[in-house]
Design a protein around this motif. Structure first.
Motif, short mmCIF file in Angstrom:
data_model
loop_
_atom_site.label_atom_id
_atom_site.label_comp_id
_atom_site.label_asym_id
_atom_site.label_seq_id
_atom_site.Cartn_x
_atom_site.Cartn_y
_atom_site.Cartn_z
N MET A 192 70.75 76.32 29.46
CA MET A 192 69.55 75.48 29.38
C MET A 192 69.35 74.95 27.98
O MET A 192 68.99 73.77 27.79
CB MET A 192 68.33 76.29 29.81
CG MET A 192 68.31 76.66 31.28
SD MET A 192 68.17 75.23 32.37
CE MET A 192 66.52 74.70 31.97
N GLU A 193 69.59 75.82 27.00
CA GLU A 193 69.46 75.35 25.61
C GLU A 193 70.49 74.27 25.32
O GLU A 193 70.18 73.28 24.65
CB GLU A 193 69.64 76.53 24.66
CG GLU A 193 68.47 77.50 24.66
CD GLU A 193 68.72 78.68 23.73
OE1 GLU A 193 69.86 78.79 23.23
OE2 GLU A 193 67.78 79.48 23.52
N PHE A 194 71.72 74.46 25.87
CA PHE A 194 72.75 73.44 25.65
C PHE A 194 72.35 72.12 26.32
O PHE A 194 72.45 71.05 25.71
CB PHE A 194 74.08 73.95 26.21
CG PHE A 194 75.19 72.95 26.11
CD1 PHE A 194 75.82 72.71 24.89
CD2 PHE A 194 75.60 72.23 27.22
CE1 PHE A 194 76.84 71.77 24.79
CE2 PHE A 194 76.62 71.30 27.12
CZ PHE A 194 77.25 71.07 25.90
N LEU A 195 71.89 72.25 27.60
CA LEU A 195 71.44 71.04 28.29
C LEU A 195 70.26 70.41 27.58
O LEU A 195 70.16 69.18 27.48
CB LEU A 195 71.07 71.37 29.74
CG LEU A 195 72.22 71.79 30.66
CD1 LEU A 195 71.69 72.20 32.02
CD2 LEU A 195 73.24 70.65 30.82
N HIS A 196 69.35 71.28 27.12
CA HIS A 196 68.18 70.76 26.41
C HIS A 196 68.60 70.02 25.14
O HIS A 196 68.06 68.95 24.83
CB HIS A 196 67.24 71.92 26.07
CG HIS A 196 66.01 71.49 25.33
ND1 HIS A 196 65.02 70.74 25.92
CD2 HIS A 196 65.62 71.71 24.04
CE1 HIS A 196 64.08 70.50 25.04
NE2 HIS A 196 64.41 71.08 23.89
N LYS A 197 69.59 70.60 24.45
CA LYS A 197 70.08 69.93 23.25
C LYS A 197 70.71 68.58 23.61
O LYS A 197 70.48 67.58 22.93
CB LYS A 197 71.08 70.82 22.54
CG LYS A 197 70.46 72.03 21.87
CD LYS A 197 71.52 72.88 21.18
CE LYS A 197 70.89 74.11 20.50
NZ LYS A 197 71.92 74.95 19.85
N GLN A 198 71.52 68.60 24.72
CA GLN A 198 72.15 67.34 25.13
C GLN A 198 71.10 66.31 25.54
O GLN A 198 71.18 65.13 25.16
CB GLN A 198 73.11 67.61 26.31
CG GLN A 198 74.30 68.49 25.96
CD GLN A 198 75.21 67.83 24.94
OE1 GLN A 198 75.38 66.61 24.93
NE2 GLN A 198 75.80 68.62 24.06
N GLU A 199 70.11 66.77 26.35
CA GLU A 199 69.04 65.85 26.76
C GLU A 199 68.25 65.37 25.55
O GLU A 199 67.86 64.20 25.48
CB GLU A 199 68.12 66.54 27.75
CG GLU A 199 68.77 66.80 29.11
CD GLU A 199 67.82 67.52 30.05
OE1 GLU A 199 66.72 67.91 29.60
OE2 GLU A 199 68.18 67.69 31.23
N THR A 200 68.02 66.29 24.61
CA THR A 200 67.28 65.89 23.41
C THR A 200 68.05 64.83 22.64
O THR A 200 67.48 63.83 22.18
CB THR A 200 67.04 67.12 22.52
OG1 THR A 200 66.32 68.10 23.26
CG2 THR A 200 66.24 66.73 21.29
N LYS A 201 69.36 65.02 22.53
CA LYS A 201 70.19 64.02 21.86
C LYS A 201 70.12 62.68 22.61
O LYS A 201 69.97 61.62 22.00
CB LYS A 201 71.63 64.50 21.77
CG LYS A 201 71.84 65.66 20.81
CD LYS A 201 73.31 66.08 20.78
CE LYS A 201 73.53 67.25 19.81
NZ LYS A 201 74.95 67.67 19.78
N MET A 202 70.26 62.78 23.97
CA MET A 202 70.22 61.55 24.76
C MET A 202 68.87 60.86 24.63
O MET A 202 68.79 59.64 24.46
CB MET A 202 70.49 61.89 26.22
CG MET A 202 70.55 60.67 27.15
SD MET A 202 70.92 61.13 28.85
CE MET A 202 69.43 62.04 29.25
#
Length: 648
Positions: A192-202
């Motif tokens: 989730m943190e990884f996805l959150h980081k990816q979504e945050t970047k996006m």
């Protein structure tokens, strides 16, 4: 005790294999006798070493057997798990102390059992002291009681240990599950943190793009606002310039009107053949008059183009837009301008102006449309009465005689009910001079126009014109005859002459005349039928001259309580002056006729005095005037001057 673990068991085994058994062999008290067994078979036996023969024999009669299970190592937190067996009372307490095993022997089979056989020295003799026997019996009883307690506590201890092990196993399982759950949660959290980081970047990228787009949009909006402000300034400038140009145009028109008026007054006359001036309009004027040529303003359309109604210079007008792409559009425009420029007549449509840029003709507006529309009762209008039809026949005859007697001898060439328009009082006016022609004299002194491509409407066209291409005044006479028969019968123009001729020969004319026009006087209907047939003869040499037929037409009009003169007038007073030449206020022949908002024409000085006195109603209808603008009536002024010149 057991000699081997299950994995090492063999029926031929002759020595101990179990680590526990080997440890017991080394560490057991020398006085112990130990039997090593495996699956009920005796493997080997260790005999006691320190006992005397007497004691050994005595202990043989009193065997004592102790079975231990799951012997635990020394320094372990657990004591003996299970203790079972028996011993003789004589066995000393120091010899039954359980040994503690090292930790490397914890994996021994739980089925391993060791036996300890201790031999006590017998009493000194059977005749020993009774006191000593009692003491030994008491000690044995105490030992047996202690052994029972130990056994009982060992069983309880073993149960508690089992429960504890089971509880610890359950706890271990729960801990393992918890660890797995925690591991899964940690992994899920990491994902989730990884996805959150990816979504945050996006999202940051999208936010950056949106910010860039917003910045561009703001810049474009600022540019658009500036351009709009500049555009508004330009529009205001153009509107101001347009207003100035319109004011200048009005001034120029007034100056031109005054100049024309002064020139005409200086010349003192304006006769037939003199050029009649009219206005040159701009495309912008026509767009404003028709709301940019809106379909709601369109009142007609045909092969020539479209007709719009509009309001120009406080006057309702009809604007005829010729097709610019048509090969005949420009020649027809020039021909109609050339014809209408040279003449004015009460029964000819009045050309008010032109727009050369758009090949447009601006006429007076005639609200009742065409004669064809009225014969068809289009729009629910009532049928024309026979009196009005008779008057229209006289008016068209008058207009044709005017054209044919013109110095240039003009032939209309396309006479039909569609080209006969009606004003508010159902007064007819001939229109559409696009294919009219100026005749030239031939070698035989006959006025004729030659063409290889005859044009017109077939049912109304001169048959000889169709065959020879020669257009003469008799061609208009033929069309006039078909029009008379249409007004009389209301039938289609195809073969109408033959039908009327058959009806006259069979005395059945009363059966084919149009009953919707009312009760035709039979004599008058028969005279009109004969006039129409004479005019519609196939051979042009058999057709009459209209001037010779005028007396008949005039008498028919008088019968219908109407009077039309062939010289520009429809009604004459006692002095022979046309009534519409007279000012309704001064009751004198007008010199400078102007049209007011009520549609009536007055002497300019008279209507101006009327309005200057504060009156806001019409002198003729007593109804309120929509405005106080006055429009010069050049057509009527020219007609008056021509009439005065003729009768001077």
């Amino acid at each position: 005790m057991g000699a081997a673990s299950d994995a090492r068991y063999s029926k031929r085994m002759s020595e101990v294999k179990s680590k526990t058994a080997k440890f017991v062999m080394e560490k057991a008290d020398p006085s112990c006798q130990i039997s090593f067994i495996c699956k009920g078979h005796l493997v080997c036996t260790i005999e006691p070493k320190l006992l005397s023969p007497r004691k050994l024999s005595q202990s043989a009669s009193m065997p004592t057997e102790i079975n231990w299970q799951n012997v635990l190592p020394r320094n372990s937190s657990f004591d003996v798990l299970n203790l079972r067996g028996s011993m003789t009372p004589e066995f000393p307490q120091s010899l039954i102390r359980p040994s503690r095993l090292p930790s490397d022997l914890l994996s021994t089979n739980s089925n391993d059992v060791f036996e300890v056989r201790s031999l006590q020295e017998p009493s000194l003799d059977s005749q020993g002291s009774t006191h000593e026997q009692d003491t030994i019996a008491g000690v044995c009883a105490k030992l047996q009681a202690a052994l029972a307690d130990v056994t009982k506590y060992g069983v309880r201890f073993n149960e508690e240990i089992c429960k504890r092990e089971k509880s610890e196993m359950n706890q271990a399982l729960l801990i393992k599950k918890d660890e797995e759950t925690i591991s899964a949660l940690i992994k899920e959290k990491q994902e989730m943190e990884f996805l959150h980081k990816q979504e945050t970047k996006m999202f940051r990228r999208q936010l950056d793009l949106l910010q860039e787009e917003n910045k561009k949009f703001k810049e474009e909006r600022d540019i658009a606002v500036k351009e709009e402000a500049l555009h508004k300034q330009k529009i205001n400038m153009v509107q101001n310039q347009l207003g100035l140009l319109q004011e200048e145009n009005k001034k120029l028109q007034k100056e031109r009107d005054n100049a024309i008026k002064e020139a005409e007054e200086l010349r003192g006359s304006a006769g037939r053949g003199s050029h009649v001036s009219f206005s040159e309009f701009l495309v912008l004027d026509l767009q404003q008059a028709t709301k940019n040529f809106s379909n709601s303003y369109k009142i007609g359309e045909g092969g020539f183009g479209s007709v719009y109604k509009g309001f120009l210079h406080n006057t309702m007008v009809a604007i005829k837009m010729l097709h610019p792409q048509s090969l005949q559009g420009k020649p027809e425009f020039e021909q109609e301008v050339a014809v209408l420029r040279t003449m004015r007549h009460p029964n000819l449509v009045t050309l008010l102006g032109i727009c050369s840029e758009k090949s447009a003709l601006i006429y007076e507006y005639l609200p009742n449309g065409s004669l064809e529309d009225r014969l068809a009762c289009q729009g629910g209008t009532p049928p024309l009465t026979w009196q009005i039809r008779t008057r229209i026949i006289g008016e068209i005859c008058c207009a044709l005689m005017f054209l044919h007697s013109h110095p240039n001898r003009i032939v209309h060439g396309n006479l039909k009910p569609e080209n006969i328009l009606l004003d508010a009082n159902l007064v007819s006016k001939l229109s559409d001079f696009g294919i009219s022609r100026l005749l030239m004299e031939t070698n035989s002194n006959t006025l004729v126009y030659h063409t290889e491509y005859p044009r017109g409407t077939f049912a109304y066209m001169d048959p000889e014109f169709l065959s020879s291409g020669e257009l003469t005044v008799k061609s208009d006479v033929y069309s006039f005859g078909i029009t008379i028969l249409r007004l009389l019968t209301g039938k289609s123009p195809i073969k109408i002459a033959a039908d009327v001729e058959d009806a006259i020969e069979t005395d059945s004319l009363h059966l084919i005349i149009d009953k919707s026009a009312g009760d035709w006087p039979f004599v008058q209907a028969e005279q009109l039928a004969n006039l129409g047939l004479r005019c519609a003869q196939v051979r042009k040499r058999k057709r009459p001259d209209l001037e010779n037929e005028w007396k008949l037409v005039e008498s028919l009009m008088q019968t219908a309580s109407l009077s039309v003169s062939p010289s520009f007038t429809s009604q004459l007073d006692d002095k022979g002056i046309p009534s519409y030449f007279m000012c309704p206020i001064f009751q004198e022949v007008m010199k400078d006729p102007h049209v007011a908002a009520d549609g009536y024409t007055y002497e300019a000085a008279a209507i101006k005095d009327w309005l200057d006195s504060g009156r806001k109603t019409s002198p003729m209808t007593n109804l309120p005037l929509s405005h106080q603008e006055l429009t010069p009536n050049y057509t009527l002024r020219c007609a008056i001057q021509a009439w005065l010149l003729k009768h001077s």
